[in-house]
Structure formats: C-alpha cells, structure tokens
Scaffold this motif. Structure first.
Motif, PDB file in Angstrom:
ATOM      1  N   MET A 165       4.008  10.107  -9.633  1.00 26.03           N
ATOM      2  CA  MET A 165       3.466  10.269 -10.981  1.00 26.03           C
ATOM      3  C   MET A 165       2.293  11.247 -11.047  1.00 26.03           C
ATOM      4  SD  MET A 165       3.711   6.342 -12.447  1.00 26.03           S
ATOM      5  CE  MET A 165       2.850   5.563 -11.070  1.00 26.03           C
ATOM      6  N   SER A 166       2.034  11.916  -9.907  1.00 22.52           N
ATOM      7  CA  SER A 166       0.946  12.910  -9.815  1.00 22.52           C
ATOM      8  C   SER A 166      -0.402  12.317 -10.191  1.00 22.52           C
ATOM      9  CB  SER A 166       1.249  14.121 -10.719  1.00 22.52           C
ATOM     10  OG  SER A 166       2.436  14.757 -10.297  1.00 22.52           O
ATOM     11  N   ILE A 167      -0.628  11.054  -9.762  1.00 21.74           N
ATOM     12  CA  ILE A 167      -1.924  10.406  -9.974  1.00 21.74           C
ATOM     13  C   ILE A 167      -2.810  10.735  -8.779  1.00 21.74           C
ATOM     14  CG2 ILE A 167      -3.125   8.191 -10.178  1.00 21.74           C
ATOM     15  CD1 ILE A 167      -0.605   7.087 -11.502  1.00 21.74           C
ATOM     16  N   SER A 168      -3.921  11.402  -9.036  1.00 19.94           N
ATOM     17  CA  SER A 168      -4.790  11.840  -7.939  1.00 19.94           C
ATOM     18  C   SER A 168      -5.641  10.706  -7.408  1.00 19.94           C
ATOM     19  CB  SER A 168      -5.675  13.001  -8.394  1.00 19.94           C
ATOM     20  OG  SER A 168      -6.475  12.616  -9.490  1.00 19.94           O
TER      21      SER A 168
ATOM     22  N   VAL B 283       0.827  -1.213   0.000  1.00 18.41           N
ATOM     23  CA  VAL B 283       0.000   0.000   0.000  1.00 18.41           C
ATOM     24  C   VAL B 283       0.858   1.258   0.000  1.00 18.41           C
ATOM     25  CG1 VAL B 283      -1.701   1.358   1.285  1.00 18.41           C
ATOM     26  CG2 VAL B 283      -2.050  -1.100   0.959  1.00 18.41           C
ATOM     27  N   PRO B 284       1.798   1.420   0.957  1.00 17.15           N
ATOM     28  CA  PRO B 284       2.610   2.635   0.913  1.00 17.15           C
ATOM     29  C   PRO B 284       3.468   2.738  -0.335  1.00 17.15           C
ATOM     30  CG  PRO B 284       3.405   1.118   2.607  1.00 17.15           C
ATOM     31  CD  PRO B 284       2.087   0.603   2.156  1.00 17.15           C
ATOM     32  N   ARG B 285       3.885   1.591  -0.872  1.00 17.49           N
ATOM     33  CA  ARG B 285       4.685   1.611  -2.110  1.00 17.49           C
ATOM     34  C   ARG B 285       3.865   2.181  -3.261  1.00 17.49           C
ATOM     35  NH1 ARG B 285       7.301  -4.005  -3.878  1.00 17.49           N
ATOM     36  NH2 ARG B 285       8.861  -3.424  -2.340  1.00 17.49           N
ATOM     37  N   LEU B 286       2.625   1.713  -3.413  1.00 21.40           N
ATOM     38  CA  LEU B 286       1.777   2.226  -4.478  1.00 21.40           C
ATOM     39  C   LEU B 286       1.435   3.698  -4.266  1.00 21.40           C
ATOM     40  CD1 LEU B 286       1.493  -0.813  -5.234  1.00 21.40           C
ATOM     41  CD2 LEU B 286      -0.861  -0.302  -5.887  1.00 21.40           C
ATOM     42  N   GLU B 287       1.207   4.073  -3.016  1.00 19.52           N
ATOM     43  CA  GLU B 287       0.895   5.475  -2.747  1.00 19.52           C
ATOM     44  C   GLU B 287       2.079   6.386  -3.073  1.00 19.52           C
ATOM     45  OE1 GLU B 287      -2.622   5.181   0.617  1.00 19.52           O
ATOM     46  OE2 GLU B 287      -0.533   5.283   1.308  1.00 19.52           O
ATOM     47  N   ARG B 288       3.292   5.930  -2.796  1.00 16.19           N
ATOM     48  CA  ARG B 288       4.475   6.710  -3.172  1.00 16.19           C
ATOM     49  C   ARG B 288       4.572   6.836  -4.691  1.00 16.19           C
ATOM     50  NH1 ARG B 288       6.951   3.650   0.955  1.00 16.19           N
ATOM     51  NH2 ARG B 288       7.872   2.239  -0.590  1.00 16.19           N
ATOM     52  N   MET B 289       4.284   5.749  -5.402  1.00 15.96           N
ATOM     53  CA  MET B 289       4.336   5.778  -6.861  1.00 15.96           C
ATOM     54  C   MET B 289       3.295   6.750  -7.416  1.00 15.96           C
ATOM     55  SD  MET B 289       4.947   1.789  -7.909  1.00 15.96           S
ATOM     56  CE  MET B 289       6.536   0.987  -7.667  1.00 15.96           C
ATOM     57  N   MET B 290       2.066   6.714  -6.855  1.00 15.42           N
ATOM     58  CA  MET B 290       1.030   7.633  -7.324  1.00 15.42           C
ATOM     59  C   MET B 290       1.431   9.081  -7.070  1.00 15.42           C
ATOM     60  SD  MET B 290      -2.625   5.761  -6.632  1.00 15.42           S
ATOM     61  CE  MET B 290      -2.354   5.392  -4.916  1.00 15.42           C
ATOM     62  N   ALA B 291       2.066   9.335  -5.929  1.00 17.38           N
ATOM     63  CA  ALA B 291       2.529  10.692  -5.629  1.00 17.38           C
ATOM     64  C   ALA B 291       3.607  11.113  -6.621  1.00 17.38           C
ATOM     65  CB  ALA B 291       3.054  10.769  -4.201  1.00 17.38           C
TER      66      ALA B 291
END
Length: 267
Positions: free
Chosen positions: A264-267, A254-262
């Motif tokens: 890549m500026s994925i809202s 979960v934190p890994r994906l959230e870091r990736m979304m941040a």
C-alpha cells in the motif's frame, strides 16, 4: 472539554507478545517505526478529533511516546484490558468528551474512515452506549483467519450481529460456521471485528464497575463484558476501499503487516 478524544491503550506485559508496543515495523521505504508510533500516526489522520492520548502503565512506553511528541496519560497496572485503561485515563485527566475512542495500539493499519464512520454511527444511534466496527471479509481473508486457528494462533476476532446491527456475539473462532469454501476475491459471510471502540461517557464509566464475566474470561475479549451486562453494542459496518487490514496479535504478524505496508506504499 467536549468533542471526540482518541485514547490508545498500550501495555508492555502482553501475554502473547511482551513488549509489543515497541516492536518496530518497516514501511515501504524501509523506515522503521514502533507499533505505538504507527498507531499514533493513524490516529492523527482522523478528522474531527480533538485530542489523542497514549495511555500506559509502563515508563518505557511513556518515554518513547513522549519522544515522538505524544500526549501521555499514566495509568495503573491493575487495568485488565484497554477499555479499563481508557476509563482510568479519562478519569485521571478529568476529561469530559462526548465520545471516547479506544484505538488499540496493535492496529496501525486502521484507516481514518473506519474511526470517522464509527463515531458517526454512534452519534446516529441513541440506543447504544458503545460502538465498534465490523469489516466484511473476502474468501481469502476468511481463509487467513481459519489458517491462524488451525495453526493454534489466536488471530483476528469475528463478529455476528442482528438486523438492527446490535452485536450478538464476538469470538476468536471464525463465526458463523459456513461449510465449503469461498472464492478468494468474493465476499464471505464472515465479518472481521476491528479492534476499535467508541464509547459514550456513561457506558465507559460503568464498565470498570462490572465484574469480568465467564464469556469475557473464556474468549479474552473485553467487549463481551458489555453484552454480558445487557448493554447494546452497535456494530458499524466499514468498508476497506481497497486497503488491506490486519492487526498485530503475534510475532508472526510482523512480516504480514510489513508486506501490507509495502503493497500500500505506506512509509
């Protein structure tokens, strides 16, 4: 109908991560959306798709999917994996699509072009009834896969294939073995299997009629059933184009994906 349909199989009773489809992920703006919602959003970005369906056996997932406007197909609790769930959803709905895409609900960072290239690859190869994407890894991504295995986590899946792109094997171990290390920014010999499948109708219909084979049982990988029954699985190489990609397999992801979304500026 004809054309291309995406089915997103989702079940609540995951062995490794119960309730995973309803887990919330926060994007770059801090907005929280469930994993199944983010997978739906990813599917809706794909060009040339005629319909997107969430297939589930759980009323909680179905109710949540209805809330954000998804088309939902209820399936039985006897489906052993996403491919069986896709096959049952297609049969229950009486769909006659030319190609059915299985976008598993734990891969919300799947770029639209992965699926678009996958569909194009299957259409171009008349010898394959099923196709799946493979992503070349960098030295850093290979090391992340190895780190998961050393920590006892079942993380991403890797693939090896022949010169004609026919799959030879898929494994939750990191294959092929390669001695030494690779520069983090440089390509490695490992291909990450992206958990998406495109099926022709006859291959999808045949799949539930076959017994689970020993390799599928040992690895816990549904696509091995095709190989164990002598069916060609086409590997379609896809490119990241600067995007980061990972699947949500364990709570630690979960934190890994959230870091990736941040990143890549994925809202």
């Amino acid at each position: 109908m004809s054309g291309v349909v995406i089915v997103i199989p989702a079940r609540f009773a995951s062995t490794r991560y119960p309730g995973k489809p309803l887990v919330e992920l926060r994007g770059a703006t801090g907005e929280a959306r469930s994993l199944i919602r983010r997978s739906w959003d990813a599917a809706m970005e794909v060009a040339g798709i005629d319909r997107v369906i969430v297939a589930t056996d759980d009323e909680r997932i179905a109710a949540h999917a209805h809330d954000f406007g998804a088309d939902v197909a209820m399936t039985s609790t006897s489906c052993r994996n996403g491919t069986e769930r896709c096959a049952e959803a297609v049969e229950n709905l009486g769909l006659s699509a030319d190609i059915v895409v299985n976008l598993q609900g734990d891969a919300p960072l799947t770029p639209a072009w992965f699926i678009e290239d996958l569909v194009a690859g299957l259409r171009a190869d008349a010898t394959a009834g099923v196709a799946t994407p493979v992503l070349p890894t960098s030295g850093a991504m290979r090391q992340d896969l190895i780190a998961d295995r050393h920590a006892g986590r079942v993380g991403g899946t890797t693939a090896v294939f022949a010169a004609d792109m026919g799959a030879l094997y898929f494994s939750k171990e990191v294959i092929p073995f390669a001695a030494g290390s690779f520069d983090p920014a440089e390509p490695s010999p490992v291909f990450h299997h992206v958990g998406v499948y495109a099926y022709r109708p006859d291959a999808l219909k045949a799949y539930p009629t076959w017994a689970e084979g020993p390799l599928e049982r040992l690895e816990g990988l549904e696509q091995l059933r095709f190989l164990e029954n002598g069916r060609r699985v086409l590997c379609v190489r896809v490119e990241a184009r600067g995007r980061q990609f990972w699947e949500l397999n364990n709570p630690e992801d979960v934190p890994r994906l959230e870091r990736m979304m941040a990143d890549m500026s994925i809202s």
